[in-house]
Design an enzyme around this catalytic site. Structure first.
Site, PDB file in Angstrom:
ATOM      1  N   LYS A   1      13.115 -27.454   5.257  1.00  0.00           N
ATOM      2  CA  LYS A   1      12.062 -28.397   5.145  1.00  0.00           C
ATOM      3  C   LYS A   1      11.961 -29.428   3.803  1.00  0.00           C
ATOM      4  O   LYS A   1      11.692 -30.023   3.960  1.00  0.00           O
ATOM      5  CB  LYS A   1      11.108 -27.673   5.929  1.00  0.00           C
ATOM      6  CG  LYS A   1      11.357 -27.469   7.268  1.00  0.00           C
ATOM      7  CD  LYS A   1       9.697 -26.101   7.795  1.00  0.00           C
ATOM      8  CE  LYS A   1      10.242 -25.740   8.974  1.00  0.00           C
ATOM      9  NZ  LYS A   1       9.421 -24.502   9.442  1.00  0.00           N
TER      10      LYS A   1
ATOM     11  N   GLN B   1       3.854 -21.663   8.037  1.00  0.00           N
ATOM     12  CA  GLN B   1       5.534 -20.967   8.875  1.00  0.00           C
ATOM     13  C   GLN B   1       4.665 -20.068   9.226  1.00  0.00           C
ATOM     14  O   GLN B   1       4.361 -18.577   8.616  1.00  0.00           O
ATOM     15  CB  GLN B   1       6.314 -20.323   7.415  1.00  0.00           C
ATOM     16  CG  GLN B   1       7.763 -20.559   7.820  1.00  0.00           C
ATOM     17  CD  GLN B   1       8.374 -21.312   8.963  1.00  0.00           C
ATOM     18  OE1 GLN B   1       8.479 -22.163   8.680  1.00  0.00           O
ATOM     19  NE2 GLN B   1       8.968 -20.690   9.842  1.00  0.00           N
TER      20      GLN B   1
ATOM     21  N   ASP C   1       3.544 -29.635  13.760  1.00  0.00           N
ATOM     22  CA  ASP C   1       3.857 -28.768  14.301  1.00  0.00           C
ATOM     23  C   ASP C   1       3.851 -28.697  15.954  1.00  0.00           C
ATOM     24  O   ASP C   1       4.191 -28.700  16.623  1.00  0.00           O
ATOM     25  CB  ASP C   1       3.564 -27.124  14.417  1.00  0.00           C
ATOM     26  CG  ASP C   1       4.588 -26.692  12.754  1.00  0.00           C
ATOM     27  OD1 ASP C   1       5.801 -26.796  13.520  1.00  0.00           O
ATOM     28  OD2 ASP C   1       4.302 -25.703  12.608  1.00  0.00           O
TER      29      ASP C   1
END
Length: 315
Positions: A53, A97, A120
């Site tokens: 990422k 995460q 997200d």
């Protein structure tokens, strides 16, 4: 033979659009979009994902920062960091995460990220806005799934779509996006009675159950489009080596119209959509291209994904 839907190539195309939007923002005097990634602990897979990422951010001009925290970080410390990032005007996207260590309440952590920076798309506000068709940030993998489908079927009106899997991360949001696209949607899972018969009627199958090679060739009608979200590492009986497989028995389904490979299908789209979500979040926070007279002025535009405007479907 089925056409292979090349997720890597489509992700590169989306990255080009994202970079163009970043460049336009900077040229207009705005700061580059900023994405902050939080990693708690030393989970190997998570570390790989975070590295990918961060590298992807560099490619498109997004300013990325990392917070790597030890596995024994307390929940209070993590929530305090997120509160700090929520208030930081240079941070437009926050990604924590998962999985998190067992002593941390993942749902509480995800709720703590402000919805406008939740790239997200997991915050209950964004989930609710997706389900009611009133904007919000869309989860990355479902968004990527829809982009892949649209490369084969631009108009899903009236199409019969089957989603295998009911997770909050993929199955449910994919179903909502398919409904928004005017498809007729059946949501199923591995315990659904008569699942093979249900799939045989589908024009589109999105397999996201996490069950290796669940979907067999005789489940798929001629000319269907298959999006395989699953990815599992299994032992190859012939070679004795590990290999990656999806939720679809790929070799058996070559009578489909088009199918995504594993790897190289949905996976690259997830990261590309994360970057695109970060840009859309930044534009929303910076007030760029915002129609203040609209009831949905704070809804990020999805035009770069769909080619259409940002007015939500109110049917």
């Amino acid at each position: 033979m089925a056409d292979i839907i090349d997720g890597r190539a489509i992700a590169r195309q989306l990255d080009e659009k994202t970079k163009a939007e970043v460049d336009a923002l900077v040229a207009a005097g705005h700061p580059a979009p900023g994405l902050t990634v939080i990693l708690v602990g030393d989970d190997g897979a998570s570390q790989v994902y975070v590295r990918r990422k961060i590298k992807a951010c560099e490619r498109v001009g997004i300013k990325s920062t990392e917070h790597r925290l030890p596995v024994d970080t307390s929940q209070e410390e993590l929530l305090a960091l997120i509160d700090q990032l929520n208030k930081d005007p240079e941070v437009h996207g926050i990604l924590c995460q998962v999985p998190l260590p067992e002593h941390i309440d993942t749902r509480l952590v995800l709720r703590t990220i402000t919805p406008e920076k939740d790239v997200d798309g997991f915050h209950p506000v964004n989930v609710g806005r997706l389900s009611t068709g009133t904007g919000g940030i869309v989860p990355c993998t479902p968004l990527g799934v829809m982009m892949l489908i649209h490369t084969v079927i631009p108009d899903l009106t009236g199409m019969d779509a089957v989603v295998i899997g009911k997770s909050n991360i993929v199955g449910k949001p994919v179903a909502n996006l398919l409904l928004d696209a005017e498809a007729t949607v059946t949501v199923t899972h591995i315990y659904t009675h008569g699942l093979p018969d249900i799939c045989r009627k589908a024009d589109v199958i999105v397999a996201a159950a996490g069950a290796p090679e669940l979907v067999k060739g005789d489940w798929v009608k001629e000319g269907a489009v298959i999006i395989d979200v699953g990815i599992t590492r299994i032992l190859d009986e012939e070679t004795g080596k590990e290999k990656l497989v999806g939720d679809v028995a790929f070799d058996e389904c070559q009578h489909a119209k088009a199918i995504t490979p594993v790897p190289g299908g949905v996976g690259p789209m997830t990261i590309a959509c994360l970057l695109a979500n970060t840009v859309q979040a930044a534009k929303g926070l910076l007030g760029v291209n915002k129609d203040v007279s609209s009831d949905y002025a704070d809804a990020p535009s999805r035009s770069m994904f769909t080619g259409s405007g940002s007015t939500p479907n109110q049917d």
